[in-house]
Design a protein around this motif. Structure first.
Motif, PDB file in Angstrom:
ATOM      1  N   ASP A   6       0.836  -1.210   0.000  1.00 21.80           N
ATOM      2  CA  ASP A   6       0.000   0.000   0.000  1.00 21.80           C
ATOM      3  C   ASP A   6       0.869   1.259   0.000  1.00 21.80           C
ATOM      4  O   ASP A   6       0.581   2.226  -0.700  1.00 21.80           O
ATOM      5  CB  ASP A   6      -0.935   0.013   1.215  1.00 21.80           C
ATOM      6  CG  ASP A   6      -1.861  -1.179   1.251  1.00 21.80           C
ATOM      7  OD1 ASP A   6      -2.544  -1.433   0.237  1.00 21.80           O
ATOM      8  OD2 ASP A   6      -1.901  -1.871   2.287  1.00 21.80           O
ATOM      9  N   ARG A   9       2.640   1.484  -3.462  1.00 19.98           N
ATOM     10  CA  ARG A   9       1.679   1.853  -4.502  1.00 19.98           C
ATOM     11  C   ARG A   9       1.354   3.357  -4.414  1.00 19.98           C
ATOM     12  O   ARG A   9       1.331   4.061  -5.413  1.00 19.98           O
ATOM     13  CB  ARG A   9       0.411   1.007  -4.373  1.00 19.98           C
ATOM     14  CG  ARG A   9      -0.581   1.165  -5.498  1.00 19.98           C
ATOM     15  CD  ARG A   9      -1.698   0.131  -5.490  1.00 19.98           C
ATOM     16  NE  ARG A   9      -2.062  -0.413  -4.189  1.00 19.98           N
ATOM     17  CZ  ARG A   9      -1.672  -1.609  -3.719  1.00 19.98           C
ATOM     18  NH1 ARG A   9      -0.904  -2.390  -4.454  1.00 19.98           N
ATOM     19  NH2 ARG A   9      -2.048  -2.033  -2.535  1.00 19.98           N
ATOM     20  N   PHE A  10       1.136   3.835  -3.200  1.00 16.41           N
ATOM     21  CA  PHE A  10       0.847   5.259  -3.020  1.00 16.41           C
ATOM     22  C   PHE A  10       2.041   6.122  -3.443  1.00 16.41           C
ATOM     23  O   PHE A  10       1.909   7.029  -4.264  1.00 16.41           O
ATOM     24  CB  PHE A  10       0.492   5.549  -1.558  1.00 16.41           C
ATOM     25  CG  PHE A  10       0.407   7.016  -1.245  1.00 16.41           C
ATOM     26  CD1 PHE A  10      -0.688   7.763  -1.657  1.00 16.41           C
ATOM     27  CD2 PHE A  10       1.431   7.658  -0.558  1.00 16.41           C
ATOM     28  CE1 PHE A  10      -0.768   9.126  -1.385  1.00 16.41           C
ATOM     29  CE2 PHE A  10       1.365   9.019  -0.283  1.00 16.41           C
ATOM     30  CZ  PHE A  10       0.263   9.754  -0.694  1.00 16.41           C
ATOM     31  N   TRP A  11       3.202   5.841  -2.878  1.00 14.95           N
ATOM     32  CA  TRP A  11       4.366   6.720  -3.052  1.00 14.95           C
ATOM     33  C   TRP A  11       4.952   6.652  -4.455  1.00 14.95           C
ATOM     34  O   TRP A  11       5.379   7.666  -5.010  1.00 14.95           O
ATOM     35  CB  TRP A  11       5.425   6.371  -2.012  1.00 14.95           C
ATOM     36  CG  TRP A  11       6.487   7.397  -1.811  1.00 14.95           C
ATOM     37  CD1 TRP A  11       7.821   7.254  -2.103  1.00 14.95           C
ATOM     38  CD2 TRP A  11       6.342   8.708  -1.274  1.00 14.95           C
ATOM     39  NE1 TRP A  11       8.504   8.391  -1.768  1.00 14.95           N
ATOM     40  CE2 TRP A  11       7.615   9.304  -1.254  1.00 14.95           C
ATOM     41  CE3 TRP A  11       5.254   9.443  -0.803  1.00 14.95           C
ATOM     42  CZ2 TRP A  11       7.841  10.598  -0.792  1.00 14.95           C
ATOM     43  CZ3 TRP A  11       5.474  10.729  -0.333  1.00 14.95           C
ATOM     44  CH2 TRP A  11       6.747  11.290  -0.333  1.00 14.95           C
ATOM     45  N   ASP A  13       3.418   4.923  -7.333  1.00 17.28           N
ATOM     46  CA  ASP A  13       2.476   4.860  -8.452  1.00 17.28           C
ATOM     47  C   ASP A  13       1.487   6.024  -8.447  1.00 17.28           C
ATOM     48  O   ASP A  13       1.325   6.709  -9.444  1.00 17.28           O
ATOM     49  CB  ASP A  13       1.720   3.532  -8.444  1.00 17.28           C
ATOM     50  CG  ASP A  13       2.642   2.329  -8.601  1.00 17.28           C
ATOM     51  OD1 ASP A  13       3.723   2.487  -9.202  1.00 17.28           O
ATOM     52  OD2 ASP A  13       2.290   1.245  -8.102  1.00 17.28           O
ATOM     53  N   GLU A  14       0.833   6.244  -7.306  1.00 18.53           N
ATOM     54  CA  GLU A  14      -0.129   7.344  -7.232  1.00 18.53           C
ATOM     55  C   GLU A  14       0.582   8.701  -7.209  1.00 18.53           C
ATOM     56  O   GLU A  14       0.067   9.680  -7.733  1.00 18.53           O
ATOM     57  CB  GLU A  14      -1.000   7.219  -5.978  1.00 18.53           C
ATOM     58  CG  GLU A  14      -1.923   6.022  -5.965  1.00 18.53           C
ATOM     59  CD  GLU A  14      -2.693   5.915  -4.658  1.00 18.53           C
ATOM     60  OE1 GLU A  14      -3.040   6.969  -4.070  1.00 18.53           O
ATOM     61  OE2 GLU A  14      -2.952   4.774  -4.224  1.00 18.53           O
ATOM     62  N   CYS A  15       1.740   8.734  -6.588  1.00 22.42           N
ATOM     63  CA  CYS A  15       2.533   9.969  -6.495  1.00 22.42           C
ATOM     64  C   CYS A  15       3.773   9.805  -7.369  1.00 22.42           C
ATOM     65  O   CYS A  15       3.958   8.790  -8.008  1.00 22.42           O
ATOM     66  CB  CYS A  15       2.959  10.218  -5.054  1.00 22.42           C
ATOM     67  SG  CYS A  15       1.585  10.251  -3.904  1.00 22.42           S
ATOM     68  N   ASP A  19       5.588  15.196  -6.549  1.00 27.71           N
ATOM     69  CA  ASP A  19       4.962  15.268  -5.227  1.00 27.71           C
ATOM     70  C   ASP A  19       5.963  15.097  -4.087  1.00 27.71           C
ATOM     71  O   ASP A  19       5.769  15.659  -3.005  1.00 27.71           O
ATOM     72  CB  ASP A  19       3.906  14.159  -5.080  1.00 27.71           C
ATOM     73  CG  ASP A  19       2.806  14.260  -6.103  1.00 27.71           C
ATOM     74  OD1 ASP A  19       2.192  15.328  -6.208  1.00 27.71           O
ATOM     75  OD2 ASP A  19       2.577  13.256  -6.814  1.00 27.71           O
ATOM     76  N   TRP A  20       6.998  14.303  -4.304  1.00 32.93           N
ATOM     77  CA  TRP A  20       7.862  13.860  -3.223  1.00 32.93           C
ATOM     78  C   TRP A  20       8.532  14.986  -2.448  1.00 32.93           C
ATOM     79  O   TRP A  20       8.708  14.871  -1.245  1.00 32.93           O
ATOM     80  CB  TRP A  20       8.934  12.917  -3.755  1.00 32.93           C
ATOM     81  CG  TRP A  20       8.406  11.623  -4.293  1.00 32.93           C
ATOM     82  CD1 TRP A  20       7.215  11.020  -3.994  1.00 32.93           C
ATOM     83  CD2 TRP A  20       9.051  10.779  -5.240  1.00 32.93           C
ATOM     84  NE1 TRP A  20       7.081   9.845  -4.682  1.00 32.93           N
ATOM     85  CE2 TRP A  20       8.187   9.665  -5.465  1.00 32.93           C
ATOM     86  CE3 TRP A  20      10.257  10.840  -5.925  1.00 32.93           C
ATOM     87  CZ2 TRP A  20       8.523   8.630  -6.324  1.00 32.93           C
ATOM     88  CZ3 TRP A  20      10.585   9.812  -6.785  1.00 32.93           C
ATOM     89  CH2 TRP A  20       9.732   8.718  -6.978  1.00 32.93           C
ATOM     90  N   GLU A  30      -3.189  14.247   3.424  1.00 29.49           N
ATOM     91  CA  GLU A  30      -3.513  12.929   2.876  1.00 29.49           C
ATOM     92  C   GLU A  30      -2.606  11.858   3.463  1.00 29.49           C
ATOM     93  O   GLU A  30      -3.065  10.759   3.819  1.00 29.49           O
ATOM     94  CB  GLU A  30      -3.413  12.939   1.346  1.00 29.49           C
ATOM     95  CG  GLU A  30      -3.747  11.609   0.724  1.00 29.49           C
ATOM     96  CD  GLU A  30      -3.695  11.602  -0.791  1.00 29.49           C
ATOM     97  OE1 GLU A  30      -4.056  10.553  -1.367  1.00 29.49           O
ATOM     98  OE2 GLU A  30      -3.307  12.613  -1.410  1.00 29.49           O
ATOM     99  N   ARG A  34      -3.943   8.768   5.694  1.00 26.23           N
ATOM    100  CA  ARG A  34      -3.805   7.400   5.191  1.00 26.23           C
ATOM    101  C   ARG A  34      -2.767   6.575   5.943  1.00 26.23           C
ATOM    102  O   ARG A  34      -2.921   5.359   6.074  1.00 26.23           O
ATOM    103  CB  ARG A  34      -3.447   7.418   3.700  1.00 26.23           C
ATOM    104  CG  ARG A  34      -4.612   7.843   2.823  1.00 26.23           C
ATOM    105  CD  ARG A  34      -4.251   7.934   1.361  1.00 26.23           C
ATOM    106  NE  ARG A  34      -3.980   6.636   0.755  1.00 26.23           N
ATOM    107  CZ  ARG A  34      -3.808   6.472  -0.558  1.00 26.23           C
ATOM    108  NH1 ARG A  34      -3.893   7.510  -1.396  1.00 26.23           N
ATOM    109  NH2 ARG A  34      -3.557   5.281  -1.047  1.00 26.23           N
TER     110      ARG A  34
END
Length: 192
Positions: A6, A9-11, A13-15, A19-20, A30, A34
């Motif tokens: 999870d 995937r967030f860090w 793929d979604e981001c 964003d980092w 967020e 989360r």
């Protein structure tokens, strides 16, 4: 409970890189929403199993090194799990697990070294990035972190958050643009 997949995937793929490393209150919230309970569980010594394989170690490092910088921006808690992240990173690197993760995700094995206020860790971060990454921008920032530690032995921008007195030299550094000025100075030196 959130698992390693999870987090990755967030860090990853979604981001992404856009964003980092930016300051965005909505993004920070967020991450708190989360992953706050998962980070808290990590502070209680949970997730030792994550440290037994490459992607689990990477998720643990992101959870304890990157996420607190978002969740607790401008607060001493930002650095509260740095030691755990650094220990996990050093162990994973010693096992060669960083080389089993493709860039750009690989860089997060080296970030705890860059965040360390230890000159040996800083030198190691630069060396590893030179040897194991092909990313001039990431290397530039590793060199900038190292330069600040070489000059001051610590990161002056953390002083207020950590209740440390700021020296005159550190104040001059911060007034001149701090870390950003160091990055620009290194870029100018490379261009010359």
């Amino acid at each position: 409970m959130v698992g390693p997949d999870d987090i990755l995937r967030f860090w990853l793929d979604e981001c992404g890189p856009e964003d980092w490393f930016k300051s965005d209150p909505a993004f920070d919230q967020e991450i708190r929403d989360r992953f706050g309970p998962t980070w808290k569980a990590a502070t209680e010594g949970k997730f030792a199993l994550w440290l037994t394989y490459p992607s689990g170690a990477l998720a643990y490092i992101i959870l304890t090194d990157q996420f607190p910088r978002n969740m607790f921006r401008d607060n001493a808690a930002s650095f509260s799990t740095d030691k755990a992240a650094l220990a996990a990173a050093k162990s994973a690197i010693a096992k060669g697990w960083d080389m089993r993760i493709d860039p750009p995700a690989r860089q997060f094995f080296y970030m705890p070294l860059e965040h360390s206020e230890n000159a040996c860790d800083q030198d190691r971060a630069v060396r590893l990035i030179c040897e194991r990454m092909n990313d001039a921008e990431f290397l530039l920032h590793a060199r900038a972190h190292r330069e600040v530690i070489r000059r001051f032995g610590r990161f002056p921008h953390r002083n207020v958050m950590l209740g440390r007195a700021t020296t005159a030299a550190e104040k001059a550094h911060l007034d001149a643009g701090g870390y950003g000025a160091v990055v620009r100075g290194l870029q100018a030196a490379e261009a010359a």
